[in-house]
Design a protein around this motif. Structure first.
Motif, short mmCIF file in Angstrom:
data_model
loop_
_atom_site.label_atom_id
_atom_site.label_comp_id
_atom_site.label_asym_id
_atom_site.label_seq_id
_atom_site.Cartn_x
_atom_site.Cartn_y
_atom_site.Cartn_z
N PHE B 77 -4.78 17.88 28.70
CA PHE B 77 -3.53 18.46 28.20
C PHE B 77 -2.34 17.61 28.61
O PHE B 77 -1.45 17.32 27.82
CB PHE B 77 -3.33 19.86 28.77
CG PHE B 77 -3.58 20.96 27.78
CD1 PHE B 77 -2.90 21.00 26.57
CD2 PHE B 77 -4.48 21.97 28.06
CE1 PHE B 77 -3.13 22.02 25.67
CE2 PHE B 77 -4.72 22.98 27.15
CZ PHE B 77 -4.05 23.01 25.96
N PHE B 82 -6.32 17.87 23.56
CA PHE B 82 -6.95 19.16 23.74
C PHE B 82 -8.45 18.93 23.83
O PHE B 82 -9.09 18.60 22.83
CB PHE B 82 -6.61 20.09 22.58
CG PHE B 82 -7.03 21.50 22.81
CD1 PHE B 82 -7.12 22.02 24.09
CD2 PHE B 82 -7.31 22.33 21.74
CE1 PHE B 82 -7.51 23.34 24.30
CE2 PHE B 82 -7.69 23.65 21.94
CZ PHE B 82 -7.78 24.15 23.22
N PHE B 279 -15.30 26.67 27.81
CA PHE B 279 -14.34 27.59 27.21
C PHE B 279 -13.62 28.38 28.29
O PHE B 279 -12.42 28.64 28.18
CB PHE B 279 -15.03 28.48 26.20
CG PHE B 279 -15.51 27.69 25.02
CD1 PHE B 279 -14.60 27.23 24.08
CD2 PHE B 279 -16.84 27.33 24.89
CE1 PHE B 279 -15.01 26.44 23.02
CE2 PHE B 279 -17.25 26.55 23.83
CZ PHE B 279 -16.34 26.10 22.90
N ASN B 280 -14.34 28.73 29.36
CA ASN B 280 -13.65 29.35 30.48
C ASN B 280 -12.66 28.38 31.09
O ASN B 280 -11.59 28.78 31.55
CB ASN B 280 -14.66 29.79 31.54
CG ASN B 280 -15.58 30.87 31.02
OD1 ASN B 280 -15.23 31.58 30.09
ND2 ASN B 280 -16.76 30.97 31.60
N ILE B 282 -10.84 26.26 29.56
CA ILE B 282 -9.59 26.29 28.79
C ILE B 282 -8.70 27.40 29.32
O ILE B 282 -7.51 27.21 29.59
CB ILE B 282 -9.87 26.51 27.28
CG1 ILE B 282 -10.69 25.35 26.72
CG2 ILE B 282 -8.57 26.67 26.50
CD1 ILE B 282 -11.15 25.57 25.30
N ALA B 283 -9.30 28.57 29.52
CA ALA B 283 -8.52 29.70 30.02
C ALA B 283 -7.95 29.39 31.40
O ALA B 283 -6.78 29.68 31.68
CB ALA B 283 -9.39 30.95 30.07
N LEU B 286 -5.03 27.00 31.24
CA LEU B 286 -3.82 27.64 30.72
C LEU B 286 -3.23 28.59 31.75
O LEU B 286 -2.01 28.63 31.95
CB LEU B 286 -4.13 28.38 29.43
CG LEU B 286 -4.68 27.51 28.29
CD1 LEU B 286 -5.05 28.35 27.10
CD2 LEU B 286 -3.67 26.45 27.92
N TYR B 302 -9.84 33.82 38.28
CA TYR B 302 -10.79 33.99 37.18
C TYR B 302 -12.20 34.23 37.72
O TYR B 302 -12.93 35.10 37.26
CB TYR B 302 -10.75 32.73 36.31
CG TYR B 302 -11.41 32.86 34.96
CD1 TYR B 302 -10.69 32.66 33.81
CD2 TYR B 302 -12.76 33.15 34.84
CE1 TYR B 302 -11.28 32.76 32.57
CE2 TYR B 302 -13.36 33.26 33.61
CZ TYR B 302 -12.63 33.06 32.48
OH TYR B 302 -13.22 33.17 31.26
N ILE B 327 -8.13 39.10 31.25
CA ILE B 327 -7.81 37.67 31.33
C ILE B 327 -7.01 37.23 30.10
O ILE B 327 -6.00 36.54 30.22
CB ILE B 327 -9.11 36.85 31.47
CG1 ILE B 327 -9.76 37.12 32.82
CG2 ILE B 327 -8.81 35.36 31.34
CD1 ILE B 327 -11.16 36.59 32.95
N GLY B 328 -7.46 37.66 28.94
CA GLY B 328 -6.75 37.31 27.70
C GLY B 328 -5.30 37.78 27.77
O GLY B 328 -4.39 37.04 27.40
N ILE B 331 -3.18 35.60 30.13
CA ILE B 331 -2.80 34.33 29.49
C ILE B 331 -1.73 34.58 28.43
O ILE B 331 -0.78 33.82 28.28
CB ILE B 331 -4.02 33.64 28.85
CG1 ILE B 331 -5.11 33.42 29.90
CG2 ILE B 331 -3.64 32.30 28.27
CD1 ILE B 331 -6.39 32.88 29.31
N PHE B 332 -1.90 35.67 27.69
CA PHE B 332 -0.91 36.01 26.66
C PHE B 332 0.48 36.14 27.27
O PHE B 332 1.44 35.57 26.78
CB PHE B 332 -1.32 37.32 25.98
CG PHE B 332 -0.34 37.83 24.97
CD1 PHE B 332 -0.33 37.31 23.68
CD2 PHE B 332 0.57 38.81 25.31
CE1 PHE B 332 0.58 37.77 22.75
CE2 PHE B 332 1.47 39.28 24.37
CZ PHE B 332 1.48 38.76 23.10
N ALA B 335 1.79 32.81 28.40
CA ALA B 335 2.20 31.97 27.27
C ALA B 335 3.49 32.48 26.67
O ALA B 335 4.42 31.72 26.42
CB ALA B 335 1.09 31.94 26.23
#
Lengths: 318, 357
Positions: B77, B82, B279-280, B282-283, B286, B302, B327-328, B331-332, B335
């Motif tokens: 990043f 990405f 994929f984890n 990425i979370a 972020l 996490y 978790i989602g 991050i939301f 962000a």
């Protein structure tokens, strides 16, 4: 074991491609308006889940052949709701679009399984439903090979093919399409000319939710019949690849999606031949992905993403 | 003391903390809607993590690959890319470590273990380097190549395990003689599978920081990440930086693979589907705001949440998937900081008024 005919190969190709076509078309709407949509995977998950649950209850209510269509409607609705999270975060609150797309993937993975367990007493997957039946087009289905391959498919496949053409015209031949693309290429110029940038982007993202939702729905309604944790496993990302591969053009994305579907189908097809026993199965599985890279290396040059892709629109910025 | 005050007064630290609290609140609301008891669920979650030395050690084990993949994604990043392919890079790293660990089993372990670890890092780096090279030379979007490479890595590593390393009659490799386990901690953590990978991950985070912010090469990389055109105009070789950045990113991911096979399982399974480390990651990247310290903290959070989630389903009957919603949401909120600021607004106003009076 009877050998698959060419027509059957074509038919399987289209079954695998359909979901990818819908999701890739959705991705095009979002990204053409300037919003990266890495959340296609999650939106497909929402769609697959809603179709399984909606289809199940519709079937219980005795709607029979209409039940899968109810599933599709639910998938569209839930897909749009899911995409709104992405839209609010990335358009209104100017969040990083990649991040809010990832959020969709997480929320979808979590909430769909959570709800499945809630609705169906802790079960790991939704009850099996009938789904769509293949429909033969009169006359046309009698044509050799093509008849069997194309004109004897699920209704969703026909819908996908029609939508490719419709969306192509919408994007490139209508004022709406021009505005959508303008917002993705040069938002401040579009704004100066009176286009509401934020509203256009909202529309783009919501359409992507709608279409990716249908894409997810086709998987439960034509392939698996239920929704479980592995119903959507990577198709959304393949759809993103198809969209980029197809250069953000509906026709291109259609071609790419069919290509991915074909490589999926051929992998089952090849295994029926005696000579394939000498090739390790893993190499056969790899074919689609290796081919994609080779095609990208040899054919396409620089990818031509919409210019303002990924940038939140800020009217005060030059 | 003054400096400490300053740190806590800045938004950048408050916003993630508030986002975490808000994420837990969203989880609680979702549980209430589903008819569960959020207090019981969250206390079961923390009891599972801190309840016994064994569980605490296992939670650390859970955090370790997340640190690596989080660093991998964050590093890419920072260089403007990405990397969705950490998943494949972990698998390739794993396979390299297993391959070296089994094939060179005759070597003394002070040679064998470092060799296996280095092989994992190199293999992961080269795997990601393919995507970097294709981007630099042919302009191919790294998102699409890393997605494709994930699948190829899955099948390639399965092929290698099944054909060269298979334990007869099992769907996994032979046992690997090389080990990263911290056996001397067995007494402390009650035989939890803690391993040196955790220490390597923290070293990797330090390397990340020093390299990007304290060296000329790192400066170039960040410049390329911020604006490739300007970097090129300034005489930097953008292509070389892209390949190098992907290599380092992939090396981090590859090391995660080494930790998993050499430290945790001591063999490599044939995977039916991608194990999802990337994929984890990425979370985690972020959540950690793509800063190495943040990534380590995010991986700890996490890892605790995912490890504790199992306790939540035992203790309060809540589906463990709920934790992904939490978790989602976190991050939301991180962000979309606008939302958090909006929530905090009344507090800010109050503070200002107090100052006036």
């Amino acid at each position: 074991m009877d050998l698959l005919t060419l027509g059957q190969l074509l038919n399987t190709t289209l079954v695998f491609s359909t979901a990818l076509i819908f999701a890739a078309l959705g991705g095009i709407f979002s990204e053409r308006s300037g919003v990266v949509n890495i959340g296609l995977e999650g939106l497909m998950m929402f769609g697959a889940f809603a179709a399984a649950v909606g289809g199940h209850y519709a079937q219980d209510a005795g709607l029979g052949a209409w039940a899968p269509w109810v599933g599709v409607l639910c998938a569209m609705a839930v897909g749009v709701i899911g995409s709104l999270i992405h839209a609010v975060a990335s358009i209104t609150f100017k969040a990083d679009q990649t991040i809010s797309g990832t959020v969709i993937n997480f929320l979808a993975a979590g909430s769909t399984l959570y709800m499945v367990k809630l609705f169906f007493d802790g079960a790991g997957e939704s009850p099996l439903i009938d789904g769509f039946k293949k429909v033969s087009v009169p006359v046309l289905s009698k044509i050799p090979v093509i008849g069997e391959g194309i004109f004897n498919s699920y209704p969703t496949t026909y819908l996908a093919i029609i939508l490719v053409i419709v969306i192509y015209f919408v994007l490139f031949k209508t004022p709406f399409g021009l505005r959508l693309r303008a917002v993705g290429e040069h938002p401040s110029a579009a704004d100066t000319l009176g286009v509401n940038v934020k509203r256009m982007r909202y529309v783009g993202v919501m359409l992507s939710g709608l279409l990716a939702g249908i894409g997810g729905a086709t998987i439960t309604l034509t392939t698996t019949g239920t929704f479980a944790h592995n119903t959507i496993s990577g198709q959304g990302f393949i759809a993103i690849a198809a969209m980029i591969f197809g250069k953000w053009n509906p026709l291109g994305a259609f071609g790419a999606a069919v290509f991915f579907g074909f490589s999926q189908a051929i992998r089952n097809y090849v295994q029926l031949f005696e000579w394939s026993k000498n090739i390790p199965q893993e190499f056969i599985f790899m074919i689609p992905y290796v081919l994609t890279i080779i095609v990208l290396v040899s054919a396409v040059g620089r990818s031509s993403a919409p210019k303002a892709l990924g940038e939140p629109y800020d009217p005060g910025k030059r | 003391m003054h400096r400490l005050k300053k740190i806590f007064a800045t938004d950048s630290y408050i916003v993630p903390l508030v986002a975490i609290v808000m994420g837990f609140l969203v989880g609680a609301i979702v549980m209430l809607i589903g008819g569960y008891d959020p207090v019981a669920a969250y206390s079961a979650l923390f009891k599972r993590v801190f309840g016994s030395p064994y569980d605490f050690g296992e939670a650390i084990r859970e955090m370790t690959p997340l640190m690596f993949t989080g660093l991998a994604v964050a590093f890419a990043f920072r260089s403007g890319m990405f990397n969705i392919g950490a998943d494949g890079q972990v698998l390739i790293g794993m396979t390299a470590a297993t391959l070296v660990g089994i094939q060179l089993a005759g070597l003394p372990s002070f040679l064998l273990v470092p060799l296996a670890v280095i092989a994992a890092g190199l293999a992961g780096g080269l795997w990601a380097g393919i995507a970097g090279y294709l981007k630099a030379k042919r302009g191919i979007n790294e998102v699409i190549t890393t997605i494709m490479l994930n699948w190829i890595a899955l099948y390639l590593s399965n092929y290698i395990v099944r054909n060269f390393l298979l334990l007869k009659g099992q769907n996994r490799s032979e046992d690997i003689p090389a080990s990263l386990s911290m056996t001397f901690l067995n007494g402390v953590f009650d035989n939890a599978r803690v391993h040196w990978g955790t220490a390597i991950a923290i070293c990797a985070a330090i390397f990340f920081y020093v390299y990007l912010w304290k060296t000329k090469q790192g400066y170039e990389m960040r410049a390329v990440g911020l604006n490739p055109n300007a970097a090129e105009y300034a005489g930097m070789n953008v292509g070389r930086n892209v390949v190098k950045a992907m290599f380092i990113s992939g090396a981090f991911a590859g090391l995660a693979g080494a930790g998993e096979v050499l430290g945790v399982f001591h063999y490599q399974s044939v995977f039916a589907a991608s194990p999802g480390y990337g994929f984890n990651g990425i979370a985690v990247a972020l959540l950690g705001l793509t800063h190495p310290l943040g990534v380590i903290l995010a991986a700890i959070l996490y890892g605790m949440l995912t490890y504790g989630a199992a306790g939540m389903s035992f203790g309060a009957d809540v589906p463990p998937e709920l934790i992904r919603i939490v978790i989602g949401s976190i991050i939301f909120f991180i962000a979309a900081q606008g939302i958090v600021r909006w929530v905090l607004k009344p507090f800010y106003l109050k503070r200002k008024k107090e100052k006036v009076s």
